[in-house]
Design a protein around this motif. Sequence first.
Motif, mmCIF file in Angstrom:
data_model
loop_
_atom_site.group_PDB
_atom_site.id
_atom_site.type_symbol
_atom_site.label_atom_id
_atom_site.label_comp_id
_atom_site.label_asym_id
_atom_site.label_seq_id
_atom_site.Cartn_x
_atom_site.Cartn_y
_atom_site.Cartn_z
ATOM 1 N N ASN A 1 54.743 19.158 30.488
ATOM 2 C CA ASN A 1 53.409 18.889 31.044
ATOM 3 C C ASN A 1 53.149 19.645 32.341
ATOM 4 O O ASN A 1 52.565 19.111 33.294
ATOM 5 N N ALA A 2 53.594 20.873 32.387
ATOM 6 C CA ALA A 2 53.402 21.684 33.585
ATOM 7 C C ALA A 2 51.912 21.966 33.805
ATOM 8 O O ALA A 2 51.151 22.147 32.858
ATOM 9 N N ILE A 3 51.513 22.006 35.067
ATOM 10 C CA ILE A 3 50.140 22.356 35.439
ATOM 11 C C ILE A 3 50.059 23.870 35.553
ATOM 12 O O ILE A 3 50.833 24.493 36.289
ATOM 13 N N VAL A 4 49.126 24.465 34.844
ATOM 14 C CA VAL A 4 48.968 25.924 34.857
ATOM 15 C C VAL A 4 47.634 26.266 35.503
ATOM 16 O O VAL A 4 46.583 25.757 35.107
ATOM 17 N N LEU A 5 47.688 27.135 36.499
ATOM 18 C CA LEU A 5 46.506 27.572 37.227
ATOM 19 C C LEU A 5 46.319 29.068 37.032
ATOM 20 O O LEU A 5 47.277 29.814 36.859
ATOM 21 N N GLU A 6 45.074 29.496 37.078
ATOM 22 C CA GLU A 6 44.754 30.914 36.932
ATOM 23 C C GLU A 6 43.909 31.351 38.121
ATOM 24 O O GLU A 6 42.958 30.662 38.508
ATOM 25 N N ALA A 7 44.253 32.502 38.709
ATOM 26 C CA ALA A 7 43.557 32.984 39.903
ATOM 27 C C ALA A 7 42.161 33.493 39.559
ATOM 28 O O ALA A 7 41.957 34.121 38.527
ATOM 29 N N VAL A 8 41.215 33.213 40.457
ATOM 30 C CA VAL A 8 39.841 33.704 40.308
ATOM 31 C C VAL A 8 39.472 34.440 41.587
ATOM 32 O O VAL A 8 39.577 33.889 42.682
ATOM 33 N N ASN A 9 39.044 35.695 41.453
ATOM 34 C CA ASN A 9 38.720 36.515 42.617
ATOM 35 C C ASN A 9 37.220 36.768 42.720
ATOM 36 O O ASN A 9 36.761 37.913 42.741
ATOM 37 N N GLU A 10 36.448 35.702 42.743
ATOM 38 C CA GLU A 10 35.014 35.792 42.956
ATOM 39 C C GLU A 10 34.547 34.519 43.640
ATOM 40 O O GLU A 10 35.272 33.521 43.679
ATOM 41 N N GLN A 11 33.356 34.548 44.167
ATOM 42 C CA GLN A 11 32.831 33.382 44.863
ATOM 43 C C GLN A 11 32.631 32.229 43.883
ATOM 44 O O GLN A 11 32.247 32.431 42.736
ATOM 45 N N PHE A 12 32.917 31.023 44.362
ATOM 46 C CA PHE A 12 32.829 29.845 43.508
ATOM 47 C C PHE A 12 31.425 29.666 42.938
ATOM 48 O O PHE A 12 31.258 29.209 41.804
ATOM 49 N N GLU A 13 30.412 30.048 43.694
ATOM 50 C CA GLU A 13 29.029 29.882 43.252
ATOM 51 C C GLU A 13 28.707 30.753 42.039
ATOM 52 O O GLU A 13 27.722 30.497 41.327
ATOM 53 N N ASN A 14 29.514 31.766 41.787
ATOM 54 C CA ASN A 14 29.248 32.689 40.679
ATOM 55 C C ASN A 14 30.017 32.340 39.408
ATOM 56 O O ASN A 14 30.017 33.131 38.467
ATOM 57 N N ARG A 15 30.658 31.180 39.390
ATOM 58 C CA ARG A 15 31.549 30.845 38.266
ATOM 59 C C ARG A 15 30.822 30.725 36.926
ATOM 60 O O ARG A 15 31.414 30.921 35.868
ATOM 61 N N ASN A 16 29.522 30.373 36.964
ATOM 62 C CA ASN A 16 28.788 30.180 35.708
ATOM 63 C C ASN A 16 28.235 31.472 35.129
ATOM 64 O O ASN A 16 27.854 31.500 33.952
ATOM 65 N N GLY A 17 28.203 32.528 35.948
ATOM 66 C CA GLY A 17 27.643 33.782 35.457
ATOM 67 C C GLY A 17 26.216 33.587 34.974
ATOM 68 O O GLY A 17 25.389 32.952 35.627
ATOM 69 N N ASN A 18 25.907 34.111 33.791
ATOM 70 C CA ASN A 18 24.570 33.979 33.207
ATOM 71 C C ASN A 18 24.557 33.021 32.021
ATOM 72 O O ASN A 18 23.698 33.129 31.138
ATOM 73 N N LYS A 19 25.521 32.094 32.000
ATOM 74 C CA LYS A 19 25.635 31.209 30.833
ATOM 75 C C LYS A 19 24.372 30.375 30.611
ATOM 76 O O LYS A 19 23.940 30.200 29.472
ATOM 77 N N LEU A 20 23.779 29.841 31.688
ATOM 78 C CA LEU A 20 22.589 28.998 31.528
ATOM 79 C C LEU A 20 21.436 29.810 30.937
ATOM 80 O O LEU A 20 20.732 29.336 30.037
ATOM 81 N N ALA A 21 21.257 31.017 31.436
ATOM 82 C CA ALA A 21 20.190 31.874 30.895
ATOM 83 C C ALA A 21 20.465 32.223 29.437
ATOM 84 O O ALA A 21 19.535 32.301 28.620
#
Length: 304
Positions: free
Chosen positions: A247-267
């Motif tokens: 049950n190890a916790i696995v994390l993945e690095a993200v190199n962009e601003q948190f506000e941009n996490r959704n991209g254009n998915k809503l549109a």
Amino acid sequence: MKDKINLLFKPFILMLLGLITGYTFLHWLIFVDLELFQLNKKITDFVIPIVLTGILNLFILRPRFKILKLDTKRGSWSDFYTIMLWMAMATPIIIAQKYIVSATGKLTELKSINEINKFEHSKYYILNNYYIDKNVIGIHSELDVNDRFSDNFNMHIYFSVPIYEKESDTLKAVPSAWLGVKYQEKIGNNLESRRKKKIYQFFLNHSLKKFNNKNISDFVYLNRLRDSEKRKGFIDAIKSTPIYTPNAIVLEAVNEQFENRNGNKLAWIFGSALICSFIWIIMLMIPKIDEQQLNRILDDSKEK
């Protein structure tokens, strides 16, 4: 055209809106917010939407295709219309699942990685104090051919590295979490085996070089992976190390601003819904009406 809209277009719109809002809410409530149990990401994001749209399509809308003259001398267009309708309904719903997970994911700031189990589970994390131990690296590779027509040969390399609060913890502590880094490449599946092995070996060596030269401590925030094929690959990499724990916790690095996490998915949700609806209304305009079948269906509706 009025009968086509009432019997085939309006129900399509109502079912599409109902599944986008209804299933997306249940997905968020059960699997994201309450975490009642875990299902593979592929099941929640793809399989369930495809099954739900398929059931509604086959049992509600396809029987109404009888009002359309889809039969020709060479055969019937009913199956083609069924598949196109299925795709038109499933596409916006699948995009909505990706959006709801990223949009509602909470961001938690941790003083150290050791606090990750002291707080309620979050989708995203900011770490203040941490040490990523590159001296212990788990590696796992996968080769698969999962395209519909088996045209592509896919290669995946997973690297898992333990995360500690400080360097001295590596001597005595089990890591609170792991950082995952993945590389992948795709080549033609029609190549001979010897050529594939040569390309794979080059890809493996190149990935190792990229990973060794990569500053894996350089990130803005971390994404906690749900049950998915990617997480399974990282877990298999962790199993190759001497400090594997279940049950190890696995994390993945993200190199962009948190506000941009959704991209254009809503549109894309609204855009794909509009495009699919437009295509469906155009398809309904092409065939002529079968008056006999139309009257039968209308009479049945009046009786009910």
